[in-house]
Design a protein around this motif. Structure first.
Motif, PDB file in Angstrom:
ATOM      1  N   ALA A 139     -11.247  -1.921   5.030  1.00  0.00           N
ATOM      2  CA  ALA A 139     -11.207  -3.383   4.953  1.00  0.00           C
ATOM      3  C   ALA A 139     -11.828  -4.012   6.197  1.00  0.00           C
ATOM      4  N   ALA A 140     -11.542  -3.422   7.353  1.00  0.00           N
ATOM      5  CA  ALA A 140     -12.111  -3.939   8.598  1.00  0.00           C
ATOM      6  C   ALA A 140     -13.628  -3.784   8.620  1.00  0.00           C
ATOM      7  N   ALA A 141     -14.119  -2.689   8.067  1.00  0.00           N
ATOM      8  CA  ALA A 141     -15.560  -2.439   8.076  1.00  0.00           C
ATOM      9  C   ALA A 141     -16.324  -3.461   7.242  1.00  0.00           C
ATOM     10  N   ARG A 142     -15.641  -4.094   6.303  1.00  0.00           N
ATOM     11  CA  ARG A 142     -16.309  -5.071   5.450  1.00  0.00           C
ATOM     12  C   ARG A 142     -16.252  -6.486   6.024  1.00  0.00           C
ATOM     13  N   SER A 143     -15.667  -6.647   7.220  1.00  0.00           N
ATOM     14  CA  SER A 143     -15.535  -7.966   7.827  1.00  0.00           C
ATOM     15  C   SER A 143     -16.478  -8.089   9.022  1.00  0.00           C
ATOM     16  N   HIS A 182       1.360  -9.081  -0.862  1.00  0.00           N
ATOM     17  CA  HIS A 182       0.072  -9.348  -1.484  1.00  0.00           C
ATOM     18  C   HIS A 182      -1.044  -9.235  -0.460  1.00  0.00           C
ATOM     19  N   GLY A 183      -2.106  -8.514  -0.799  1.00  0.00           N
ATOM     20  CA  GLY A 183      -3.233  -8.351   0.111  1.00  0.00           C
ATOM     21  C   GLY A 183      -4.096  -7.195  -0.328  1.00  0.00           C
ATOM     22  N   PRO A 184      -5.250  -7.015   0.319  1.00  0.00           N
ATOM     23  CA  PRO A 184      -6.209  -6.008  -0.127  1.00  0.00           C
ATOM     24  C   PRO A 184      -5.800  -4.568   0.177  1.00  0.00           C
ATOM     25  N   LEU A 185      -4.896  -4.350   1.128  1.00  0.00           N
ATOM     26  CA  LEU A 185      -4.590  -2.977   1.534  1.00  0.00           C
ATOM     27  C   LEU A 185      -3.856  -2.197   0.446  1.00  0.00           C
ATOM     28  N   LEU A 186      -2.998  -2.870  -0.323  1.00  0.00           N
ATOM     29  CA  LEU A 186      -2.257  -2.151  -1.362  1.00  0.00           C
ATOM     30  C   LEU A 186      -3.216  -1.599  -2.407  1.00  0.00           C
ATOM     31  N   GLY A 187      -4.157  -2.414  -2.872  1.00  0.00           N
ATOM     32  CA  GLY A 187      -5.131  -1.928  -3.848  1.00  0.00           C
ATOM     33  C   GLY A 187      -5.990  -0.809  -3.292  1.00  0.00           C
ATOM     34  N   ALA A 188      -6.389  -0.936  -2.017  1.00  0.00           N
ATOM     35  CA  ALA A 188      -7.207   0.103  -1.404  1.00  0.00           C
ATOM     36  C   ALA A 188      -6.431   1.410  -1.267  1.00  0.00           C
ATOM     37  N   LEU A 189      -5.121   1.325  -0.985  1.00  0.00           N
ATOM     38  CA  LEU A 189      -4.306   2.532  -0.897  1.00  0.00           C
ATOM     39  C   LEU A 189      -4.182   3.205  -2.259  1.00  0.00           C
ATOM     40  N   ASP A 191      -6.356   3.104  -4.622  1.00  0.00           N
ATOM     41  CA  ASP A 191      -7.663   3.705  -4.877  1.00  0.00           C
ATOM     42  C   ASP A 191      -7.788   5.059  -4.178  1.00  0.00           C
ATOM     43  N   ARG A 192      -7.354   5.124  -2.932  1.00  0.00           N
ATOM     44  CA  ARG A 192      -7.475   6.379  -2.177  1.00  0.00           C
ATOM     45  C   ARG A 192      -6.496   7.435  -2.685  1.00  0.00           C
ATOM     46  N   LEU A 193      -5.300   7.007  -3.100  1.00  0.00           N
ATOM     47  CA  LEU A 193      -4.364   7.966  -3.684  1.00  0.00           C
ATOM     48  C   LEU A 193      -4.918   8.562  -4.974  1.00  0.00           C
ATOM     49  N   ALA A 194      -5.601   7.741  -5.755  1.00  0.00           N
ATOM     50  CA  ALA A 194      -6.189   8.240  -7.002  1.00  0.00           C
ATOM     51  C   ALA A 194      -7.244   9.309  -6.735  1.00  0.00           C
ATOM     52  N   ASP A 195      -7.915   9.206  -5.583  1.00  0.00           N
ATOM     53  CA  ASP A 195      -8.917  10.218  -5.237  1.00  0.00           C
ATOM     54  C   ASP A 195      -8.281  11.542  -4.839  1.00  0.00           C
ATOM     55  N   VAL A 196      -7.217  11.474  -4.012  1.00  0.00           N
ATOM     56  CA  VAL A 196      -6.640  12.717  -3.487  1.00  0.00           C
ATOM     57  C   VAL A 196      -5.600  13.325  -4.429  1.00  0.00           C
ATOM     58  N   ALA A 197      -5.030  12.528  -5.320  1.00  0.00           N
ATOM     59  CA  ALA A 197      -4.028  13.039  -6.266  1.00  0.00           C
ATOM     60  C   ALA A 197      -4.326  12.471  -7.647  1.00  0.00           C
ATOM     61  N   PRO A 198      -5.403  12.926  -8.275  1.00  0.00           N
ATOM     62  CA  PRO A 198      -5.845  12.321  -9.539  1.00  0.00           C
ATOM     63  C   PRO A 198      -4.845  12.455 -10.677  1.00  0.00           C
TER      64      PRO A 198
END
Length: 326
Positions: A299-303, A104-111, A113-120
């Motif tokens: 995620a780091a950029a938002r901290s 559980h954590g923010p990285l899974l959701g962010a990944l 999101d990025r996969l949806a961009d490169v492989a819609p």
């Protein structure tokens, strides 16, 4: 009689038990039935495998030879069965589907999101667990394609003998305090200044709890209490002042909570991406790894507290220093 794997397992069970009586109990057989089976096995192999005595059985020279071979053959067959099951469960058109596992954590959701961009057009599914070992087992069994996990400090990743692991990034572990806490205004917090606090963190099956206790011992105190709970409950406990929390430096900004570095960085957390070497083409794995590293950088950029911590050490903003094989 032709020798079969079950016969080798019987010989192994007798050797491990040290007696026919105990081996029969372990195998769920009557002792006479096991004795008769052993005699048939010995006839097939051309000689006695065990010498019987008052204190149990001892392998003969022929028995030692057979046992030595079982140590190679039985694990190899077990691994073959696991590989076959994994292969059968792995979709053949892997480019059209990504089955992701993660703690559980923010990285899974962010990944995702990025996969949806490169492989819609790809199908993306997720599976979450508190257990890094469970996720490693799912990779070995072919039930997921990639696992996004974390390990404490320099600890070995789970299932390292079967899987490929790549490091996404290493974060310092920060402390979470309510906005009104006296230490919330400090740039860094000494662990000793929190000796009288109660604590909260998310659970796991790695060594983080032991490493935290060791860090506290070095600082001269024993933690009063540790609440292990989900992320939302952890945030609530911190917000109401029930406990101070432990989190990765990439923990997202949360109303009512301030995150601060611990002086001397006594605890670190490595984010890892794992996959089975036979399950994915190298270019696909490299793409997912790059996306995971990008998710961490985002995620780091938002901290703000992480940015300040890096700047104080002269590191480039959101620098990922560790991207090695583990």
């Amino acid at each position: 009689m032709e020798l079969e794997l079950r016969h080798l397992r019987t010989v192994r069970a007798i050797a491990d038990a040290g007696s026919l009586t105990r081996a029969a109990t372990a195998l769920g057989l009557a002792q006479p039935a096991l004795s008769a089976q052993l005699k048939r096995i010995e006839r097939a192999l051309g000689g006695a495998l065990f010498e019987r005595g008052r204190h149990g059985v001892r392998a003969t020279a022929l028995g030692e030879l057979v046992l030595e071979r079982t140590r190679v053959v039985l694990p190899a067959v077990t691994e073959l069965q696991r590989e076959a099951a994994r292969f059968a469960r792995t979709p053949r058109r892997t480019a059209d589907r990504f089955r992701l596992g993660g703690t559980h954590g923010p990285l899974l959701g962010a990944l995702v999101d990025r996969l949806a961009d490169v492989a819609p057009d790809a199908q993306v599914t997720t599976c979450t667990s508190w257990s890094e070992r469970e996720l490693a087992d799912l990779l070995v069994e072919g039930r997921i394609d990639f696992a996004l996990v974390g390990v404490c400090g320099s600890a070995a990743p789970p299932g390292a003998e079967h899987l490929v692991w790549r490091e996404i990034a290493t974060d310092p572990v920060f402390v979470m305090v309510p906005d009104g806490h006296p230490l919330a205004r400090r740039r860094e917090v000494e662990l000793t200044e929190l000796a009288d606090e109660e604590w909260a963190c998310v659970p796991g099956d790695g060594c983080f709890g032991d490493c935290f206790s060791a860090a506290c011992a070095r600082a001269g105190f024993t933690p009063r209490r540790m609440y292990e709970t989900d992320t939302a409950s952890l945030a609530h406990l911190v917000q109401v002042g029930r406990a101070v929390g432990l989190c990765r430096a990439t923990f997202p900004a949360t109303p009512g909570i301030t995150t601060r570095p611990l002086s001397g960085t006594p605890l670190t957390w490595r984010h890892l991406l794992g996959w089975h070497p036979a399950a994915r083409q190298p270019d696909t794995a490299a793409t997912v790894l790059a996306l995971a590293r990008g998710a961490h950088a985002g995620a780091a950029a938002r901290s703000d507290s992480y940015a300040d911590w890096l700047a104080a050490r002269g590191a480039p903003p959101f620098h990922n220093a560790a991207q090695r094989v583990v």
